[in-house]
Design a protein around this motif. Structure first.
Motif, PDB file in Angstrom:
ATOM      1  N   LYS A 141      46.645  47.584  29.408  1.00  0.00           N
ATOM      2  CA  LYS A 141      47.690  46.833  27.866  1.00  0.00           C
ATOM      3  C   LYS A 141      49.263  45.945  29.177  1.00  0.00           C
ATOM      4  O   LYS A 141      49.154  44.945  29.213  1.00  0.00           O
ATOM      5  N   VAL A 142      49.200  47.008  30.338  1.00  0.00           N
ATOM      6  CA  VAL A 142      50.841  46.496  30.715  1.00  0.00           C
ATOM      7  C   VAL A 142      50.324  45.349  32.259  1.00  0.00           C
ATOM      8  O   VAL A 142      50.979  44.256  32.032  1.00  0.00           O
ATOM      9  N   GLU A 143      48.958  46.123  32.279  1.00  0.00           N
ATOM     10  CA  GLU A 143      48.606  44.890  33.472  1.00  0.00           C
ATOM     11  C   GLU A 143      47.932  43.198  32.648  1.00  0.00           C
ATOM     12  O   GLU A 143      48.075  42.245  33.317  1.00  0.00           O
ATOM     13  N   ASP A 144      47.283  43.167  31.698  1.00  0.00           N
ATOM     14  CA  ASP A 144      46.032  42.287  31.107  1.00  0.00           C
ATOM     15  C   ASP A 144      48.076  41.053  30.106  1.00  0.00           C
ATOM     16  O   ASP A 144      47.012  39.763  29.891  1.00  0.00           O
ATOM     17  N   PHE A 145      48.679  41.841  29.951  1.00  0.00           N
ATOM     18  CA  PHE A 145      49.494  41.193  28.276  1.00  0.00           C
ATOM     19  C   PHE A 145      50.800  41.653  28.809  1.00  0.00           C
ATOM     20  O   PHE A 145      52.058  41.002  28.175  1.00  0.00           O
ATOM     21  N   GLY A 146      50.885  42.664  30.081  1.00  0.00           N
ATOM     22  CA  GLY A 146      52.665  42.756  30.632  1.00  0.00           C
ATOM     23  C   GLY A 146      53.154  42.368  31.350  1.00  0.00           C
ATOM     24  O   GLY A 146      53.588  41.167  31.510  1.00  0.00           O
ATOM     25  N   VAL A 147      52.136  42.540  32.669  1.00  0.00           N
ATOM     26  CA  VAL A 147      52.544  41.610  34.035  1.00  0.00           C
ATOM     27  C   VAL A 147      51.960  40.626  34.821  1.00  0.00           C
ATOM     28  O   VAL A 147      51.553  40.335  35.676  1.00  0.00           O
ATOM     29  N   LEU A 166      45.811  49.893  25.519  1.00  0.00           N
ATOM     30  CA  LEU A 166      46.160  50.666  26.320  1.00  0.00           C
ATOM     31  C   LEU A 166      46.951  50.839  27.103  1.00  0.00           C
ATOM     32  O   LEU A 166      46.304  50.562  28.035  1.00  0.00           O
ATOM     33  N   MET A 167      48.494  51.155  26.606  1.00  0.00           N
ATOM     34  CA  MET A 167      48.870  51.347  28.040  1.00  0.00           C
ATOM     35  C   MET A 167      47.831  52.661  29.449  1.00  0.00           C
ATOM     36  O   MET A 167      47.242  53.112  28.941  1.00  0.00           O
ATOM     37  N   LYS A 168      49.063  52.363  30.658  1.00  0.00           N
ATOM     38  CA  LYS A 168      48.835  53.215  31.665  1.00  0.00           C
ATOM     39  C   LYS A 168      48.183  54.067  32.025  1.00  0.00           C
ATOM     40  O   LYS A 168      47.689  55.135  31.854  1.00  0.00           O
ATOM     41  N   LYS A 246      52.199  34.212  33.063  1.00  0.00           N
ATOM     42  CA  LYS A 246      51.795  33.546  31.339  1.00  0.00           C
ATOM     43  C   LYS A 246      50.918  32.903  31.306  1.00  0.00           C
ATOM     44  O   LYS A 246      50.031  32.905  30.413  1.00  0.00           O
ATOM     45  N   HIS A 247      50.653  32.137  31.721  1.00  0.00           N
ATOM     46  CA  HIS A 247      49.256  31.558  31.670  1.00  0.00           C
ATOM     47  C   HIS A 247      47.964  31.425  32.323  1.00  0.00           C
ATOM     48  O   HIS A 247      47.073  31.358  32.022  1.00  0.00           O
ATOM     49  N   LYS A 248      48.076  33.256  32.752  1.00  0.00           N
ATOM     50  CA  LYS A 248      46.809  34.063  32.642  1.00  0.00           C
ATOM     51  C   LYS A 248      46.404  34.528  31.139  1.00  0.00           C
ATOM     52  O   LYS A 248      45.216  34.592  31.022  1.00  0.00           O
ATOM     53  N   MET A 249      47.407  34.826  30.461  1.00  0.00           N
ATOM     54  CA  MET A 249      47.650  35.420  28.962  1.00  0.00           C
ATOM     55  C   MET A 249      47.467  34.469  28.190  1.00  0.00           C
ATOM     56  O   MET A 249      47.316  35.035  27.369  1.00  0.00           O
ATOM     57  N   ILE A 250      47.738  33.102  28.222  1.00  0.00           N
ATOM     58  CA  ILE A 250      47.306  31.992  26.694  1.00  0.00           C
ATOM     59  C   ILE A 250      45.926  31.277  27.218  1.00  0.00           C
ATOM     60  O   ILE A 250      45.147  31.326  27.854  1.00  0.00           O
TER      61      ILE A 250
END
Length: 263
Positions: A141-147, A166-168, A246-250
């Motif tokens: 979750k941190v990698e995919d939707f956080g940073v 899931l968080m790391k 952000k361009h990776k997540m949208i």
């Protein structure tokens, strides 16, 4: 976290998804890190054919040994686990010789790091297509939707993401219950895209526990002005990466053409 119940939930979700998709199991890239170890073990626990693929590209020896240890352990525990090794180093080297354009040195190094991830993605999808399987993502979750700490159309190119909620720290908790090898549990997280042992923290400037804290603080509506010292620094690091990636997540931006222009 109810670790055992979370594991059962993910395993059942994976089985249900494959049944609806009418595919025959999973393909997972195994790097020697905690995320791919947990993902591949969860896939193995479905009882469906799970192909673990090791794909070194000038890989650090420690990454290779951990990946091989994990795969060997999985094969001992699960009869449905198969593995193969695709050495992409010659392919990568040939590509570097053929691409003549050069730019800023730092950007050039980053571009080649991302190219490694995209070569691996292509390899996973070749096997998945050939064997009628799904590519299981290994992002948390941190990698995919956080940073946004992944490569667009590289390790971000997957069919389904079993641990992306899931968080790391939660991935590590799952890993302990799943009996992931100790060598992986204690290793510093690394994306393995540079041909050396640099860690994710070396690249980001903050640890995963710090990034989880920042992600939670942002969810609570906090701002940089609410913190000072190291907390302020970490929050700024988190926000910088979140904005830049952000361009990776949208969804991919689509240019909507006004209806009157199509007449």
């Amino acid at each position: 976290m109810q670790t055992e119940k979370v594991i059962d939930h993910i395993v059942n979700w994976l089985k249900d998804y494959t049944e609806k998709a009418r595919v025959n199991g999973f393909v997972v890239g195994v790097s020697g890190g905690i995320d791919s170890a947990v993902t591949s073990t969860l896939c193995a626990k479905t009882g469906l054919p799970t192909l673990c693929i090791e794909m070194p590209i000038h890989q650090a020896a420690s990454h290779v040994s951990r990946a091989q240890e994990h795969i060997a352990q999985l094969k001992d525990r699960f009869e449905n686990v198969l593995d193969t090794r695709v050495d992409l180093t010659p392919v990568f080297d040939q590509m570097t010789q053929q691409v003549s354009i050069k730019g800023d040195a730092d950007r050039d190094e980053l571009a080649w790091a991302n190219t490694r991830a995209r070569l691996r993605m292509s390899t996973l999808y070749y096997h998945a297509g050939l064997l009628n399987k799904l590519v299981a993502g290994t992002g948390n979750k941190v990698e995919d939707f956080g940073v946004g700490f992944y490569t667009k159309y590289g390790d971000g190119g997957v069919d389904l993401s079993p641990i992306a909620d899931l968080m790391k720290s939660e991935v590590y908790a799952i890993g302990k219950t799943l009996q992931v090898p100790d060598s992986i549990m204690v290793a510093a997280p690394s994306d393995g895209l540079w041909g050396d042992t640099r860690s994710d923290e070396d690249q980001i400037g903050a640890s995963y526990p710090e990034l989880e804290w920042a992600m939670n603080m942002e969810d609570e509506g906090k701002s940089v002005s609410d913190f000072d010292g190291r907390k302020k620094e970490v929050f700024e690091i988190y926000q910088k990466f979140n904005r830049a990636n952000k361009h990776k997540m949208i969804p991919i931006p689509v240019c909507d053409i006004p209806a009157n222009l199509k007449l």
